[in-house]
Design a protein around this motif. Structure first.
Motif, PDB file in Angstrom:
ATOM      1  N   TYR A 130       0.842  -1.187   0.000  1.00  0.00           N
ATOM      2  CA  TYR A 130       0.000   0.000   0.000  1.00  0.00           C
ATOM      3  C   TYR A 130       0.874   1.232   0.000  1.00  0.00           C
ATOM      4  O   TYR A 130       1.855   1.330   0.731  1.00  0.00           O
ATOM      5  CB  TYR A 130      -0.927   0.007   1.217  1.00  0.00           C
ATOM      6  CG  TYR A 130      -1.960  -1.085   1.153  1.00  0.00           C
ATOM      7  CD1 TYR A 130      -3.168  -0.876   0.511  1.00  0.00           C
ATOM      8  CD2 TYR A 130      -1.705  -2.332   1.714  1.00  0.00           C
ATOM      9  CE1 TYR A 130      -4.111  -1.891   0.426  1.00  0.00           C
ATOM     10  CE2 TYR A 130      -2.650  -3.342   1.643  1.00  0.00           C
ATOM     11  CZ  TYR A 130      -3.850  -3.109   1.002  1.00  0.00           C
ATOM     12  OH  TYR A 130      -4.778  -4.111   0.925  1.00  0.00           O
ATOM     13  N   ALA A 131       0.499   2.207  -0.824  1.00  0.00           N
ATOM     14  CA  ALA A 131       1.275   3.440  -0.968  1.00  0.00           C
ATOM     15  C   ALA A 131       0.576   4.582  -0.237  1.00  0.00           C
ATOM     16  O   ALA A 131      -0.315   4.371   0.584  1.00  0.00           O
ATOM     17  CB  ALA A 131       1.442   3.766  -2.445  1.00  0.00           C
ATOM     18  N   LEU A 132       0.972   5.814  -0.567  1.00  0.00           N
ATOM     19  CA  LEU A 132       0.372   6.984   0.056  1.00  0.00           C
ATOM     20  C   LEU A 132      -1.116   7.037  -0.252  1.00  0.00           C
ATOM     21  O   LEU A 132      -1.524   6.879  -1.391  1.00  0.00           O
ATOM     22  CB  LEU A 132       1.049   8.261  -0.455  1.00  0.00           C
ATOM     23  CG  LEU A 132       2.587   8.248  -0.480  1.00  0.00           C
ATOM     24  CD1 LEU A 132       3.103   9.586  -0.937  1.00  0.00           C
ATOM     25  CD2 LEU A 132       3.132   7.908   0.895  1.00  0.00           C
ATOM     26  N   LEU A 138       1.815  11.305  -7.769  1.00  0.00           N
ATOM     27  CA  LEU A 138       2.639  10.240  -7.220  1.00  0.00           C
ATOM     28  C   LEU A 138       3.661   9.762  -8.239  1.00  0.00           C
ATOM     29  O   LEU A 138       3.383   9.666  -9.428  1.00  0.00           O
ATOM     30  CB  LEU A 138       1.756   9.055  -6.803  1.00  0.00           C
ATOM     31  CG  LEU A 138       2.426   7.877  -6.103  1.00  0.00           C
ATOM     32  CD1 LEU A 138       2.938   8.297  -4.732  1.00  0.00           C
ATOM     33  CD2 LEU A 138       1.441   6.715  -5.970  1.00  0.00           C
ATOM     34  N   GLY A 139       4.863   9.485  -7.747  1.00  0.00           N
ATOM     35  CA  GLY A 139       5.889   8.815  -8.528  1.00  0.00           C
ATOM     36  C   GLY A 139       6.345   7.593  -7.756  1.00  0.00           C
ATOM     37  O   GLY A 139       6.298   7.577  -6.521  1.00  0.00           O
ATOM     38  N   ALA A 140       6.760   6.551  -8.450  1.00  0.00           N
ATOM     39  CA  ALA A 140       7.127   5.309  -7.771  1.00  0.00           C
ATOM     40  C   ALA A 140       8.216   4.594  -8.544  1.00  0.00           C
ATOM     41  O   ALA A 140       8.334   4.729  -9.762  1.00  0.00           O
ATOM     42  CB  ALA A 140       5.899   4.403  -7.627  1.00  0.00           C
ATOM     43  N   ALA A 141       9.010   3.816  -7.808  1.00  0.00           N
ATOM     44  CA  ALA A 141      10.090   3.040  -8.418  1.00  0.00           C
ATOM     45  C   ALA A 141      10.250   1.732  -7.665  1.00  0.00           C
ATOM     46  O   ALA A 141      10.108   1.680  -6.443  1.00  0.00           O
ATOM     47  CB  ALA A 141      11.400   3.825  -8.397  1.00  0.00           C
ATOM     48  N   VAL A 142      10.551   0.654  -8.385  1.00  0.00           N
ATOM     49  CA  VAL A 142      10.855  -0.640  -7.791  1.00  0.00           C
ATOM     50  C   VAL A 142      12.292  -0.984  -8.143  1.00  0.00           C
ATOM     51  O   VAL A 142      12.738  -0.744  -9.263  1.00  0.00           O
ATOM     52  CB  VAL A 142       9.877  -1.731  -8.287  1.00  0.00           C
ATOM     53  CG1 VAL A 142       9.942  -1.897  -9.799  1.00  0.00           C
ATOM     54  CG2 VAL A 142      10.135  -3.055  -7.593  1.00  0.00           C
ATOM     55  N   GLY A 165       5.384  11.395  -3.153  1.00  0.00           N
ATOM     56  CA  GLY A 165       4.079  12.019  -3.327  1.00  0.00           C
ATOM     57  C   GLY A 165       4.154  13.526  -3.267  1.00  0.00           C
ATOM     58  O   GLY A 165       4.931  14.101  -2.503  1.00  0.00           O
ATOM     59  N   VAL A 166       3.350  14.189  -4.084  1.00  0.00           N
ATOM     60  CA  VAL A 166       3.226  15.644  -4.075  1.00  0.00           C
ATOM     61  C   VAL A 166       1.824  15.976  -3.589  1.00  0.00           C
ATOM     62  O   VAL A 166       0.835  15.557  -4.194  1.00  0.00           O
ATOM     63  CB  VAL A 166       3.460  16.246  -5.475  1.00  0.00           C
ATOM     64  CG1 VAL A 166       3.260  17.755  -5.440  1.00  0.00           C
ATOM     65  CG2 VAL A 166       4.857  15.897  -5.965  1.00  0.00           C
ATOM     66  N   HIS A 207       2.196  25.940  -6.604  1.00  0.00           N
ATOM     67  CA  HIS A 207       1.156  25.068  -6.072  1.00  0.00           C
ATOM     68  C   HIS A 207       0.690  24.023  -7.077  1.00  0.00           C
ATOM     69  O   HIS A 207      -0.077  23.129  -6.710  1.00  0.00           O
ATOM     70  CB  HIS A 207      -0.058  25.900  -5.647  1.00  0.00           C
ATOM     71  CG  HIS A 207       0.180  26.710  -4.415  1.00  0.00           C
ATOM     72  ND1 HIS A 207      -0.476  26.468  -3.233  1.00  0.00           N
ATOM     73  CD2 HIS A 207       1.011  27.752  -4.172  1.00  0.00           C
ATOM     74  CE1 HIS A 207      -0.066  27.335  -2.315  1.00  0.00           C
ATOM     75  NE2 HIS A 207       0.834  28.128  -2.873  1.00  0.00           N
ATOM     76  N   ASP A 208       1.099  24.123  -8.336  1.00  0.00           N
ATOM     77  CA  ASP A 208       0.561  23.240  -9.365  1.00  0.00           C
ATOM     78  C   ASP A 208       1.598  22.240  -9.869  1.00  0.00           C
ATOM     79  O   ASP A 208       1.526  21.774 -11.002  1.00  0.00           O
ATOM     80  CB  ASP A 208      -0.014  24.050 -10.531  1.00  0.00           C
ATOM     81  CG  ASP A 208       1.039  24.934 -11.205  1.00  0.00           C
ATOM     82  OD1 ASP A 208       2.163  25.027 -10.686  1.00  0.00           O
ATOM     83  OD2 ASP A 208       0.722  25.509 -12.266  1.00  0.00           O
ATOM     84  N   ALA A 209       2.568  21.889  -9.033  1.00  0.00           N
ATOM     85  CA  ALA A 209       3.592  20.926  -9.431  1.00  0.00           C
ATOM     86  C   ALA A 209       3.021  19.513  -9.439  1.00  0.00           C
ATOM     87  O   ALA A 209       2.176  19.164  -8.617  1.00  0.00           O
ATOM     88  CB  ALA A 209       4.785  21.010  -8.488  1.00  0.00           C
ATOM     89  N   PHE A 210       3.487  18.699 -10.349  1.00  0.00           N
ATOM     90  CA  PHE A 210       3.099  17.290 -10.386  1.00  0.00           C
ATOM     91  C   PHE A 210       4.253  16.482 -10.975  1.00  0.00           C
ATOM     92  O   PHE A 210       5.111  16.999 -11.699  1.00  0.00           O
ATOM     93  CB  PHE A 210       1.823  17.079 -11.208  1.00  0.00           C
ATOM     94  CG  PHE A 210       1.937  17.452 -12.659  1.00  0.00           C
ATOM     95  CD1 PHE A 210       2.270  16.509 -13.615  1.00  0.00           C
ATOM     96  CD2 PHE A 210       1.699  18.762 -13.077  1.00  0.00           C
ATOM     97  CE1 PHE A 210       2.381  16.837 -14.952  1.00  0.00           C
ATOM     98  CE2 PHE A 210       1.800  19.111 -14.417  1.00  0.00           C
ATOM     99  CZ  PHE A 210       2.145  18.148 -15.358  1.00  0.00           C
ATOM    100  N   ILE A 211       4.275  15.202 -10.637  1.00  0.00           N
ATOM    101  CA  ILE A 211       5.313  14.308 -11.137  1.00  0.00           C
ATOM    102  C   ILE A 211       4.870  13.741 -12.472  1.00  0.00           C
ATOM    103  O   ILE A 211       3.785  13.157 -12.586  1.00  0.00           O
ATOM    104  CB  ILE A 211       5.595  13.176 -10.135  1.00  0.00           C
ATOM    105  CG1 ILE A 211       6.120  13.763  -8.819  1.00  0.00           C
ATOM    106  CG2 ILE A 211       6.601  12.173 -10.697  1.00  0.00           C
ATOM    107  CD1 ILE A 211       6.315  12.736  -7.727  1.00  0.00           C
ATOM    108  N   GLU A 212       5.701  13.924 -13.484  1.00  0.00           N
ATOM    109  CA  GLU A 212       5.391  13.444 -14.827  1.00  0.00           C
ATOM    110  C   GLU A 212       5.318  11.918 -14.851  1.00  0.00           C
ATOM    111  O   GLU A 212       6.080  11.231 -14.162  1.00  0.00           O
ATOM    112  CB  GLU A 212       6.457  13.905 -15.819  1.00  0.00           C
ATOM    113  CG  GLU A 212       6.200  15.289 -16.402  1.00  0.00           C
ATOM    114  CD  GLU A 212       5.148  15.246 -17.504  1.00  0.00           C
ATOM    115  OE1 GLU A 212       4.750  14.144 -17.924  1.00  0.00           O
ATOM    116  OE2 GLU A 212       4.719  16.320 -17.937  1.00  0.00           O
ATOM    117  N   VAL A 213       4.404  11.406 -15.667  1.00  0.00           N
ATOM    118  CA  VAL A 213       4.281   9.956 -15.822  1.00  0.00           C
ATOM    119  C   VAL A 213       5.327   9.495 -16.834  1.00  0.00           C
ATOM    120  O   VAL A 213       5.037   9.181 -17.990  1.00  0.00           O
ATOM    121  CB  VAL A 213       2.867   9.565 -16.279  1.00  0.00           C
ATOM    122  CG1 VAL A 213       2.730   8.041 -16.323  1.00  0.00           C
ATOM    123  CG2 VAL A 213       1.827  10.162 -15.368  1.00  0.00           C
ATOM    124  N   VAL A 214       6.570   9.492 -16.412  1.00  0.00           N
ATOM    125  CA  VAL A 214       7.678   8.950 -17.195  1.00  0.00           C
ATOM    126  C   VAL A 214       8.493   8.061 -16.269  1.00  0.00           C
ATOM    127  O   VAL A 214       8.487   8.257 -15.053  1.00  0.00           O
ATOM    128  CB  VAL A 214       8.563  10.066 -17.800  1.00  0.00           C
ATOM    129  CG1 VAL A 214       7.782  10.899 -18.786  1.00  0.00           C
ATOM    130  CG2 VAL A 214       9.164  10.943 -16.709  1.00  0.00           C
TER     131      VAL A 214
END
Length: 378
Positions: A130-132, A138-142, A165-166, A207-214
């Motif tokens: 389970y994540a945030l 959200l960005g994630a890495a395995v 998480g942002v 206030h509008d930052a987000f993690i790119e889906v890359v």
């Protein structure tokens, strides 16, 4: 190729089998099924170690992609490798978040938004976690959790998952990092919910930052994520140092975030690539003797002279890279192309399809996966 004689000495058989191409795993599988002697030889740690050492880095034997409308997250094979899925996979919709060191990080979109799991396509095993729970972006890495591992065939060992998480609040955006305790595959059903203490928040100006889906980039013990903004199409690089458990923010080259990827260069440094019209621009981040880092544009490649582009009005899109290989993936009107930046050779790996991100699946294939495999469901 004619099969080697079963009467040859084991030393000569090993020398023949060592030269089987790593991106054709079916060759070793068929050989291991020929007789018990060949199975014992090919499944032994001695041969497997020599095979990995002989061929160096693991090959790309397939890829997963995002987004996908398939109920089963497809691992598109670029070889004769066939992925294994848990029997209880169900008909849910899954999204891919990362793929590294023989493991795939997925989210079950039909379950609560914090439900993730790690999947081993080689054996079909999975581990739920389970994540945030409340996160704007959200960005994630395995990644493998074994110190000093060469990552040639470590998909069955312990691993870690990092979530960044942002969140948005009245005080602005901030970033927290959580990662689970180092975990291993197990036979008993279990869910991982243990998190370490978060690192210090990194407060962002906008206030509008987000993690790119890359795909995130891993360089030694550091993960890099691409950070973008709604009000501005340019990107920044979010750096997470896993040793010091600290976050920092770095500038990116003057490129549009939607047409860009960050990547690991062959020399182990951080790179950046983006496309303008039909030109590929490559950047490298260099650290000076005083410790200051800056971006240098070191190469421009005219793609229309390199790959078969029929419609010059179409917008090319960068969809991924292979860490440390100087290899990128580009969507063109005819399909998905793998391009070596060093040799400038290319090959078509799949038909054209509607997806924005490609995650290469890199691994050696071990013959016991077919002949004596037991699939566990975690």
């Amino acid at each position: 190729m004619s099969p080697p004689s079963p009467d040859l000495p084991s030393e000569l058989l090993e020398e023949i089998f060592l030269r089987f191409p790593p991106d054709e795993p079916a060759w070793l599988v068929r050989a291991s099924l020929a007789n018990k002697f060949w199975l014992g030889l090919l499944s032994g740690h001695g041969f497997r170690g020599r095979y990995h050492e002989f061929h160096g880095d693991p090959p790309m034997i397939g890829f997963v992609y995002f987004p996908s409308s398939d109920p089963v997250p497809p691992l598109v094979s670029t070889t004769n490798f066939s992925a294994r899925y848990p029997e209880d996979w169900g008909s849910h919709k899954y999204s891919v978040w990362d793929c590294r060191h023989g493991r795939v990080l997925l989210q079950d979109e039909d379950m609560p938004p914090d439900r993730f799991f790690v999947w081993d396509p080689m054996t079909g095993r999975r581990k739920d976690l389970y994540a945030l729970a409340e996160c704007f972006s959200l960005g994630a890495a395995v990644l493998c959790a074994v110190n000093g591992c060469d990552h040639r065939a470590c998909h069955e060992g312990p691993f870690q998952v990092v979530f960044i998480g942002v969140n948005q609040s009245s005080g602005g955006c901030f970033v927290d990092v959580f990662f689970p305790e180092t975990v291993e595959w197990s036979k008993s059903p279990s869910h991982l919910q243990v998190w370490s203490e978060p690192c210090s928040s990194l407060h962002l100006v906008s206030h509008d930052a987000f993690i790119e889906v890359v795909p995130p980039v891993l360089i030694q013990d550091t993960l890099y994520f691409m950070l973008a903004y709604d009000h501005d199409e340019h990107a920044e690089i979010l750096k997470y140092d896993m040793i010091s458990n600290s976050l920092s923010l770095h500038d990116a080259p003057p490129a549009l975030a939607r047409d860009s990827i960050h990547m690991t260069m062959k020399d182990g440094g951080l790179g950046f690539a983006h496309i303008v019209d039909l030109n590929l621009y490559l950047w490298s981040r260099q650290v000076g003797s005083n410790g200051d880092a800056s971006w240098t544009q070191y190469r421009v490649i005219d793609l229309k002279k390199l790959v078969p582009i029929q419609n010059t009005d179409i917008r090319l899109q960068l969809v991924g890279s292979v860490e440390g290989r100087n290899t990128i993936f580009v969507t063109i009107d005819l399909g998905i192309y793998e391009i070596s930046l060093k040799s400038q050779q290319w090959k078509k790996i799949w038909k054209r399809d509607k997806f924005s991100i490609l995650f290469p699946y890199m691994s050696f294939y071990n013959p016991p996966g077919i002949s004596i495999c037991h699939v566990f469901y975690d």
